[in-house]
Motif scaffolding. Structure first.
Motif: not given
Length: 595
Positions: A148-153
């Motif tokens: 849902x978010x355009x962030x890499x973890x």
């Protein structure tokens, strides 16, 4: 704590603090404090507000903020850290202010204007192990934002947090900033896709929140079914599965998906299994604004996953089509009148048509549909909807159908069918007009059946198909069709007609008490709905309740003073069996309708 002022709830907590090496100590404490205050005013506080958060308290060099959505919390944290990095580009390393941020979703206790509990404690501990300029989040938070978010973890594995009893799995965004897990953005030199000239939607793969891989197949199969079912609505432009599934397993931003695929709407969801139960969530998002237009949660057992899958598909599709139509109508209302095209005129016509029982609005709808046809002579649905305006006028007793009316409705219906051989809306509207106004029962019934064959998810086709079954003298199948219409679209503005039709079917079966009950339900939302009043009058008369029958008839005659037994054909449809019409006439006589 005083229980009168205590509230418990689930929330996403963001804890932020200045990194240790940058704390307000040293020779330039006053300058650093001023810089920090400026950052709070220009970056931190506005980002919290922009993402619907609330700063609960400031903690020395940091702050605690509460969000209703962990997605909002993570997006906010990401933007804050990006903003901080931009601020620090030209600042020497030893002069930079860098934040650490921790995020957790969990139970909190609210007392007065403060919050307490594990949700807060864990967020603070996660902030403590974050890198300067980085973000740390709990595994619970990670599961809720996946896809849902355009962030890499990055997965840090199990971590021991100070004063937290059990080790926790932790994820982080490193200090060199969050980047898309897979390059999903269009290049600067790539032109964005032009939106189609009708509502467009992409159904993204549902996220499997369970560890069970079987649920992955279950979720994928359900999305396949939803895409197929939506594609039957000719008024929708639906992105094919092969394109939608390129986003499987990727962190995406629905606004970016809208740009990548050239769609106005995105449907996303998740599947979670617990013991022998499964929970499915779905939400429809406007890609231009990020606004949520519809959201629902479904719970069921795993005894028959295919049955559950079918139920969810039916419910989702039944809700999405009206939600999209409503959003498009609102969009057309906001469009400047000097730039209206055929489709915008059509949508405005729908807005007027859906003011059921409003004679002036019905006339305006007909004018708008005709204007759309003038601009686009091949607009099949506009012809069908124009014919529907005549059926509405007859239902409400606003016209006594003339040969000219019959000729015009026949022309509109035939043109809609010629242009929309595979358009369920055009076929349904035309079929119903031919049955009800032109009195061509057999041809109209066949068109509605064809529409149901093309799109078994059309509540409108099931509704008018139910009425046709009553006219054909088949009340049992009619009840099933009305039930399917109500199941597909329980909030439909036409639910009054669905209930009135169910009442009439029970009347034909001699179940007068049930018929009266359904008629009463039909009149709940619209006490002046004339078919409902007719059913209430006839059913109560046959059930031996003359007072209720006469009350309904009195209101009916106020609305339509010229109505008589002799001119009932002006508001009724043809009947295959003369005895059905005779019994209905007799019931209305008993209710007080004059000859």
């Amino acid at each position: 704590m005083s229980s009168a002022h205590v509230e418990r709830r689930l929330a996403a907590i963001l804890a932020a603090d200045v990194a240790g090496s940058c704390r307000l100590i040293g020779i330039d404490e006053e300058g650093t404090l001023a810089q920090l205050k400026a950052l709070r005013k220009t970056l931190f506080d506005p980002k919290i507000a922009e993402h619907h958060g609330r700063i609960v308290k400031n903690t020395g060099d940091g702050a605690i903020a509460e969000f209703a959505s962990v997605v909002d919390a993570v997006r906010c944290a990401d933007e804050i850290q990006r903003g901080m990095a931009e601020q620090n580009i030209d600042v020497p390393q030893d002069k930079r202010i860098e934040l650490r941020i921790g995020i957790h979703v969990g139970d909190i206790i609210i007392e007065e204007n403060d919050i307490f509990g594990d949700g807060v404690n864990i967020a603070v501990r996660l902030e403590g192990i974050a890198e300067p300029g980085g973000i740390s989040i709990s595994d619970d938070a990670r599961r809720q934002i996946r896809g849902k978010v355009d962030v890499a973890f990055e997965d840090l594995g199990s971590q021991s947090l100070k004063n937290i009893a059990e080790p926790m799995r932790v994820w982080r965004v490193p200090r060199d900033r969050a980047v898309p897990a897979v390059p999903t953005r269009l290049r600067v030199d790539d032109p964005a896709l032009t939106l189609p000239d009708k509502p467009s939607i992409a159904v993204l793969p549902f996220t499997n929140l369970s560890s069970d891989p079987e649920q992955e197949y279950f979720a994928d199969g359900m999305v396949d079914d939803i895409i197929t079912a939506l594609s039957h609505f000719k008024a929708l432009f639906v992105i094919a599965r092969n394109s939608s599934f390129t986003y499987k397993g990727r962190a995406v931003d629905v606004k970016q998906v809208g740009r990548d695929l050239g769609v106005r709407y995105v449907l996303e969801g998740s599947v979670r299994k617990a013991a022998n139960r499964v929970r499915i969530t779905g939400q429809l998002v406007d890609t231009a604004t990020g606004a949520h237009l519809w959201a629902e949660r479904f719970d069921g057992g795993l005894g028959d996953v295919f049955d559950l899958q079918d139920q969810v598909t039916e419910s989702v599709v039944g809700a999405i089509a009206p939600a999209v139509e409503k959003a498009e109508i609102e969009r057309a209302k906001r469009k400047p009148t000097e730039s209206l095209d055929a489709y915008a005129l059509y949508l405005r016509g729908l807005a007027s048509l859906y003011q059921f029982g409003n004679r002036q609005a019905n006339g305006e709808a007909l004018r708008l549909f005709n204007s759309a046809i003038e601009l686009d002579p091949d607009f099949a649905s506009a012809y069908g909807r124009a014919a529907t305006c005549y059926t509405q006028a007859k239902v409400n007793g606003w016209i006594s159908v003339t040969p000219n009316d019959i000729a015009e409705v026949t022309r509109l219906a035939q043109r809609a069918v010629e242009l929309g051989k595979d358009d369920a809306i055009a076929l349904t509207a035309s079929g119903w007009a031919l049955v009800y106004v032109v009195r061509d029962l057999e041809v109209g019934a066949a068109l509605i059946d064809r529409a149901l064959g093309l799109n078994s998810n059309s509540a409108e086709a099931w509704l008018y198909g139910g009425w046709v079954k009553t006219f054909l003298g088949e009340p049992e199948p009619a009840i099933g069709r009305f039930a399917r219409a109500m199941r597909l679209s329980p909030l439909d503005p036409r639910v009054t007609a669905m209930r009135a039709g169910t009442a009439f079917a029970h009347f034909l079966l001699g179940r007068y008490d049930e018929a009266a009950s359904w008629a009463a339900m039909a009149l709940q939302d619209n006490p002046d709905y004339q078919p409902g009043l007719r059913q209430a009058a006839a059913s109560n008369a046959m059930a031996g309740r003359p007072e209720q029958a006469h009350n309904a008839m009195a209101r009916l005659r106020q609305l339509n003073p010229t109505l008589r037994v002799s001119n009932l054909k002006d508001v009724l449809s043809p009947y295959r069996h003369a005895e059905d019409l005779s019994r209905y006439r007799e019931a209305l006589r008993r209710a007080g309708l004059p000859e």
